[in-house]
Design a protein around this motif. Sequence first.
Motif, PDB file in Angstrom:
ATOM      1  N   LYS A   1       0.845  -1.209   0.000  1.00 14.63           N
ATOM      2  CA  LYS A   1       0.000   0.000   0.000  1.00 14.63           C
ATOM      3  C   LYS A   1       0.871   1.246   0.000  1.00 14.63           C
ATOM      4  CE  LYS A   1      -3.979  -1.802   2.539  1.00 14.63           C
ATOM      5  NZ  LYS A   1      -4.844  -1.562   3.703  1.00 14.63           N
ATOM      6  N   TRP A   2       1.922   1.232   0.834  1.00 15.52           N
ATOM      7  CA  TRP A   2       2.819   2.400   0.864  1.00 15.52           C
ATOM      8  C   TRP A   2       3.424   2.645  -0.505  1.00 15.52           C
ATOM      9  CZ3 TRP A   2       5.482   0.297   5.847  1.00 15.52           C
ATOM     10  CH2 TRP A   2       4.693   0.634   6.960  1.00 15.52           C
ATOM     11  N   TYR A   3       3.780   1.536  -1.182  1.00 14.89           N
ATOM     12  CA  TYR A   3       4.363   1.682  -2.510  1.00 14.89           C
ATOM     13  C   TYR A   3       3.413   2.429  -3.449  1.00 14.89           C
ATOM     14  CZ  TYR A   3       5.374   0.332  -7.323  1.00 14.89           C
ATOM     15  OH  TYR A   3       5.565   0.350  -8.678  1.00 14.89           O
ATOM     16  N   PHE A   4       2.146   2.002  -3.466  1.00 19.51           N
ATOM     17  CA  PHE A   4       1.185   2.685  -4.343  1.00 19.51           C
ATOM     18  C   PHE A   4       0.972   4.137  -3.907  1.00 19.51           C
ATOM     19  CE2 PHE A   4      -0.195  -1.721  -5.367  1.00 19.51           C
ATOM     20  CZ  PHE A   4      -0.003  -1.640  -6.730  1.00 19.51           C
ATOM     21  N   GLN A   5       0.967   4.346  -2.586  1.00 19.29           N
ATOM     22  CA  GLN A   5       0.772   5.721  -2.091  1.00 19.29           C
ATOM     23  C   GLN A   5       1.975   6.602  -2.431  1.00 19.29           C
ATOM     24  OE1 GLN A   5       0.025   4.877   2.024  1.00 19.29           O
ATOM     25  NE2 GLN A   5      -2.090   4.261   1.665  1.00 19.29           N
ATOM     26  N   LEU A   6       3.176   6.021  -2.324  1.00 19.96           N
ATOM     27  CA  LEU A   6       4.380   6.786  -2.681  1.00 19.96           C
ATOM     28  C   LEU A   6       4.354   7.176  -4.149  1.00 19.96           C
ATOM     29  CD1 LEU A   6       7.132   4.709  -0.840  1.00 19.96           C
ATOM     30  CD2 LEU A   6       6.842   7.188  -0.594  1.00 19.96           C
ATOM     31  N   LYS A   7       3.963   6.209  -4.955  1.00 21.11           N
ATOM     32  CA  LYS A   7       3.911   6.447  -6.387  1.00 21.11           C
ATOM     33  C   LYS A   7       2.907   7.565  -6.709  1.00 21.11           C
ATOM     34  CE  LYS A   7       3.992   3.385 -10.282  1.00 21.11           C
ATOM     35  NZ  LYS A   7       3.781   2.039 -10.823  1.00 21.11           N
ATOM     36  N   ALA A   8       1.744   7.460  -6.082  1.00 21.56           N
ATOM     37  CA  ALA A   8       0.714   8.477  -6.309  1.00 21.56           C
ATOM     38  C   ALA A   8       1.198   9.841  -5.817  1.00 21.56           C
ATOM     39  CB  ALA A   8      -0.578   8.076  -5.605  1.00 21.56           C
ATOM     40  N   ALA A   9       1.868   9.861  -4.655  1.00 23.94           N
ATOM     41  CA  ALA A   9       2.350  11.131  -4.097  1.00 23.94           C
ATOM     42  C   ALA A   9       3.431  11.730  -4.993  1.00 23.94           C
ATOM     43  CB  ALA A   9       2.899  10.913  -2.683  1.00 23.94           C
ATOM     44  N   HIS A  10       4.267  10.864  -5.539  1.00 28.86           N
ATOM     45  CA  HIS A  10       5.320  11.334  -6.441  1.00 28.86           C
ATOM     46  C   HIS A  10       4.707  11.977  -7.685  1.00 28.86           C
ATOM     47  CE1 HIS A  10       9.000  11.254  -8.859  1.00 28.86           C
ATOM     48  NE2 HIS A  10       8.261  10.756  -9.820  1.00 28.86           N
TER      49      HIS A  10
ATOM     50  N   MET B   1       6.897  16.628  -2.490  1.00 23.38           N
ATOM     51  CA  MET B   1       6.147  15.382  -2.345  1.00 23.38           C
ATOM     52  C   MET B   1       5.667  15.199  -0.906  1.00 23.38           C
ATOM     53  SD  MET B   1       7.424  11.586  -3.282  1.00 23.38           S
ATOM     54  CE  MET B   1       7.034  10.195  -2.244  1.00 23.38           C
ATOM     55  N   LYS B   2       4.395  14.840  -0.781  1.00 18.67           N
ATOM     56  CA  LYS B   2       3.824  14.625   0.541  1.00 18.67           C
ATOM     57  C   LYS B   2       3.960  13.139   0.880  1.00 18.67           C
ATOM     58  CE  LYS B   2      -0.198  16.057   3.182  1.00 18.67           C
ATOM     59  NZ  LYS B   2      -0.650  14.723   3.633  1.00 18.67           N
ATOM     60  N   HIS B   3       4.824  12.845   1.862  1.00 17.05           N
ATOM     61  CA  HIS B   3       5.090  11.440   2.177  1.00 17.05           C
ATOM     62  C   HIS B   3       3.858  10.788   2.803  1.00 17.05           C
ATOM     63  CE1 HIS B   3       7.136   7.825   3.424  1.00 17.05           C
ATOM     64  NE2 HIS B   3       8.239   8.245   2.841  1.00 17.05           N
ATOM     65  N   PRO B   4       3.488   9.600   2.320  1.00 14.11           N
ATOM     66  CA  PRO B   4       2.272   8.962   2.863  1.00 14.11           C
ATOM     67  C   PRO B   4       2.394   8.497   4.315  1.00 14.11           C
ATOM     68  CG  PRO B   4       3.352   7.527   1.248  1.00 14.11           C
ATOM     69  CD  PRO B   4       4.038   8.861   1.178  1.00 14.11           C
ATOM     70  N   MET B   5       3.615   8.336   4.824  1.00 12.59           N
ATOM     71  CA  MET B   5       3.761   7.911   6.222  1.00 12.59           C
ATOM     72  C   MET B   5       4.049   9.129   7.089  1.00 12.59           C
ATOM     73  SD  MET B   5       6.277   4.669   5.631  1.00 12.59           S
ATOM     74  CE  MET B   5       6.351   4.082   7.329  1.00 12.59           C
ATOM     75  N   ALA B   6       3.269   9.259   8.164  1.00 16.33           N
ATOM     76  CA  ALA B   6       3.457  10.413   9.048  1.00 16.33           C
ATOM     77  C   ALA B   6       4.636  10.192   9.994  1.00 16.33           C
ATOM     78  CB  ALA B   6       2.189  10.671   9.833  1.00 16.33           C
TER      79      ALA B   6
END
Length: 371
Positions: free
Chosen positions: A338-347, A357-362
């Motif tokens: 999930k983080w991978y997809f979120q990172l990709k989307a954020a990138h 870029m807004k990092h998906p992990m706080a």
Amino acid sequence: MPELDSPQRQTPDSLMLTGFWYRAIPADRVHRNQLHKAMLLEIPLVVGRDRAGHPFALRDSCPHRGMPLHCGQFDGEELECSYHGWKFDVHDGQCQLIPSLTSDQKLRVDRIYAGSYPCEEQDGFIWVYVPEPAPAGAGVAKPTSAPDPAPQVQKFSDKYKLAYLTADMPVSVDHGIIGLMDPAHGPFVHQAWWWRSRHSIHEKQKNFEPIPNGFRMSAHTPSSNSVPYKLLRLYSAADSITTTIDFVLPNMRSEIIRAGKYWFSSLTTVTPITRNHCRIDVVAAWNIFNWVPFASELLKFVFAKFVEQDRRTMELQAEGLKHNPHLMLIDDADRPAKWYFQLKAAHLEAKRTGQEMKHPMAGPVTLKWRS
Ligand code: FES
Ligand SMILES: [Fe+2]
């Protein structure tokens, strides 16, 4: 209720990220004065080495009429297209000669370029930087440069051994990468009498933290069923062994295991070739076992077995994926995916808006699973 996600389907144009370095081809397959076909992100490339041994990468398409340049003649300096004999400098792609021009014709030959790509040799691979947007195949695409050098396998001493493994997989880069960070398939896919059985499943807990463009499984004593770890424990006699695993966009997993003065380090990449096809390349460096006969052969054997098990699994998975099934990612075992997809989307979002870029992990997160 455990959270259940709906399918994580990716649109084709978000599948493959431009603006990054990618491994194109093992360096030992590319000899001086020779040309090779390669493909990255659906871009056909011709890769080669000049007379001095320096690698280069051009779009495998003549800017005149699209003839594949790998069919041409190469003298170690200039590449001559096999159709009308236009000649190109292999490093910047600049046209040097158009044989059909008469002396009174004033076409500016030097303004014509075959698209060239930044290219570096690093740890046994030829890396190619795929800029954004990809240079147009024809015409006047001047060479671009890469903002950073190609990634390296981290090393912690001057002397070390290096080896690589590579395997083609008939799935999209996303499935290849999920497979790379998926902890739950181990007991089912990677069974072997000398390794582990599915009965060795037990509960695990790992800490993760955000890092730029990715996430890290924080330094910990490695899982007792990781290969280099077993060997390391056997030979190093060090009292503390720690491992750190990073994932960084677009496709890199690095694992570093340290035991006193001994270390084992790997950089694994999953490279998009086409939207339905990727390739996994594992490059490992280590300074252990040098005095043990056949230790590196053993290590290579074990890794080859692992990669082959993953490759075979993806081949079978590709069968199932043909019919566009709905897929799911579950917690916690699929959280890295999930983080991978979120990172990709954020990138992609950062690229679209021009903002940071807004990092998906706080912050740090602890995950639990059984494997
Ligand atoms: S197509 Fe290459 S020279 Fe004409
Ligand atoms: Fe695996």
